[in-house]
Design a protein around this motif. Structure first.
Motif, PDB file in Angstrom:
ATOM      1  N   UNK A 127       0.871  -1.178   0.000  1.00  7.22           N
ATOM      2  CA  UNK A 127       0.000   0.000   0.000  1.00  7.22           C
ATOM      3  C   UNK A 127       0.908   1.228   0.000  1.00  7.22           C
ATOM      4  N   UNK A 128       0.344   2.380  -0.239  1.00  7.98           N
ATOM      5  CA  UNK A 128       1.106   3.615  -0.074  1.00  7.98           C
ATOM      6  C   UNK A 128       1.566   3.712   1.380  1.00  7.98           C
ATOM      7  N   UNK A 129       2.804   4.159   1.572  1.00  8.73           N
ATOM      8  CA  UNK A 129       3.346   4.180   2.927  1.00  8.73           C
ATOM      9  C   UNK A 129       4.459   5.201   3.039  1.00  8.73           C
ATOM     10  N   UNK A 130       4.853   5.458   4.270  1.00  9.52           N
ATOM     11  CA  UNK A 130       6.060   6.217   4.589  1.00  9.52           C
ATOM     12  C   UNK A 130       6.979   5.313   5.401  1.00  9.52           C
ATOM     13  N   UNK A 131       8.276   5.582   5.344  1.00 12.19           N
ATOM     14  CA  UNK A 131       9.228   4.741   6.060  1.00 12.19           C
ATOM     15  C   UNK A 131       9.444   5.218   7.483  1.00 12.19           C
ATOM     16  N   UNK A 132       9.141   6.479   7.763  1.00 12.98           N
ATOM     17  CA  UNK A 132       9.092   6.982   9.124  1.00 12.98           C
ATOM     18  C   UNK A 132      10.434   7.118   9.802  1.00 12.98           C
ATOM     19  N   UNK A 133      10.391   7.448  11.082  1.00 13.24           N
ATOM     20  CA  UNK A 133      11.587   7.524  11.901  1.00 13.24           C
ATOM     21  C   UNK A 133      12.045   8.922  12.233  1.00 13.24           C
ATOM     22  N   UNK A 134      12.026   9.846  11.268  1.00 11.22           N
ATOM     23  CA  UNK A 134      12.563  11.182  11.502  1.00 11.22           C
ATOM     24  C   UNK A 134      12.102  12.106  10.383  1.00 11.22           C
ATOM     25  N   UNK A 135      11.921  13.404  10.669  1.00  8.69           N
ATOM     26  CA  UNK A 135      11.644  14.360   9.593  1.00  8.69           C
ATOM     27  C   UNK A 135      12.807  14.481   8.602  1.00  8.69           C
ATOM     28  N   UNK A 136      13.962  13.914   8.955  1.00  6.49           N
ATOM     29  CA  UNK A 136      15.133  13.958   8.066  1.00  6.49           C
ATOM     30  C   UNK A 136      15.375  12.613   7.405  1.00  6.49           C
ATOM     31  N   UNK A 137      14.346  11.783   7.276  1.00  7.66           N
ATOM     32  CA  UNK A 137      14.466  10.494   6.594  1.00  7.66           C
ATOM     33  C   UNK A 137      14.234  10.659   5.095  1.00  7.66           C
ATOM     34  N   UNK A 138      15.084  10.015   4.301  1.00  5.86           N
ATOM     35  CA  UNK A 138      14.950   9.999   2.850  1.00  5.86           C
ATOM     36  C   UNK A 138      15.011   8.545   2.372  1.00  5.86           C
TER      37      UNK A 138
END
Length: 287
Positions: A188-199
């Motif tokens: 599904x659509x997702x984010x990898x998360x963890x920090x506002x500085x994650x790429x």
């Protein structure tokens, strides 16, 4: 000229990170600016400053590492194969160092992979995945890709004064008959998360005899949903990676992303999609 803002709405730092051994600066400035401005960008070999012809031998060795990827130990029925390792990058010296994995009876060594609650299939599960081969630690192409990805992320001021975590993920979606479907995780659509500085950066290594595998970039609020269930205005881009090192980069907190299932094509009994994923995030103090 428009002011480029960081994820907190402040003017982004656009100067060089000031390292002794700087990563090569990608020649396509437009694409680098798009990651800052829009939160994502399509990136090919030229955008990354990588001469694929000059690194043909290293590419062949990287591609060969996908031939014996083990099935995902947490979802063997998904036709997903993978290896994963950690590295640390020091912005002030340019040093990139791989972190040794933990001993494991089945895979030799494994590295922990944790997505907090951002992966609805494995919420707060610390998965232990087989490490990438140590022979790839000195691969010139892999090193160049990691450093080019870092160059696309290091405009963010918060990454300049801390060690930077780099996750290196080799993933294959493979099918062997018409009834099989290979899916990514989460599906599904997702984010990898963890920090506002994650790429997160993705680079295609190989694609042969498959259908599907469409990539979708959408708004962060779209996480957890399927692309076809979204209103058109929520979808930023849809595309299929086809050529070697075709890819994209996302500033994780500002978008969500997705890759669709893979099915067998018409040109033989086997199909595969091999992808390199590079995650970039700051290490947080432990004391």
């Amino acid at each position: 000229m428009d002011t480029i803002l960081d994820s907190d709405g402040r003017p982004a730092a656009t100067g060089a990170p000031g390292t002794a051994d700087r990563p090569p600066e990608p020649p396509t400035v437009e694409q680098a600016v798009r990651v800052r401005r829009d939160g994502y960008a399509r990136l090919g070999a030229a955008d990354l400053g990588v001469d694929l012809e000059a690194m043909a031998d290293d590419f062949a060795r990287l591609a060969g590492a996908y031939d014996d990827l083990p099935p995902d130990p947490y979802a063997k029925e998904t036709n997903r194969f993978r290896r994963y390792s950690h590295a640390v990058y020091l912005p002030w010296t340019g040093e990139l160092s791989y972190i040794p994995g933990a001993p494991d009876d089945e895979f030799g060594t494994v590295t922990e992979y944790w997505q907090d609650e951002h992966n609805p299939e494995y919420p707060r599960v610390r998965r232990r995945l087989p490490d990438i081969p140590t022979a790839l630690h000195g691969n010139r192409l892999l090193d160049a890709l990691i450093r080019a990805d870092l160059e696309h992320a290091l405009w963010l001021e918060g990454l300049h004064r801390v060690p930077v975590y780099v996750g290196i993920h080799l993933i294959a979606l493979g099918v062997r008959d018409r009834d099989q479907v290979a899916v990514s995780s989460p599906n599904c659509l997702h984010q990898d998360g963890g920090s506002p500085a994650t790429f997160t950066f993705a680079h295609l290594v190989g694609r042969r005899n498959i259908e599907g595998g469409e990539n979708v970039i959408a708004t962060p609020e779209s996480a957890g949903r399927q692309p076809d269930a979204l209103p058109p205005e929520a979808v930023h881009d849809r595309f299929v990676l086809s050529d070697p090192l075709d890819g994209y980069g996302v500033h994780d907190c500002r978008v969500s992303h997705y890759v669709g299932p893979v099915r067998l094509g018409d040109d033989g009994p086997e199909g595969r999609r091999d992808i390199l994923i590079v995650g970039v995030a700051p290490y947080t103090p432990g004391l």
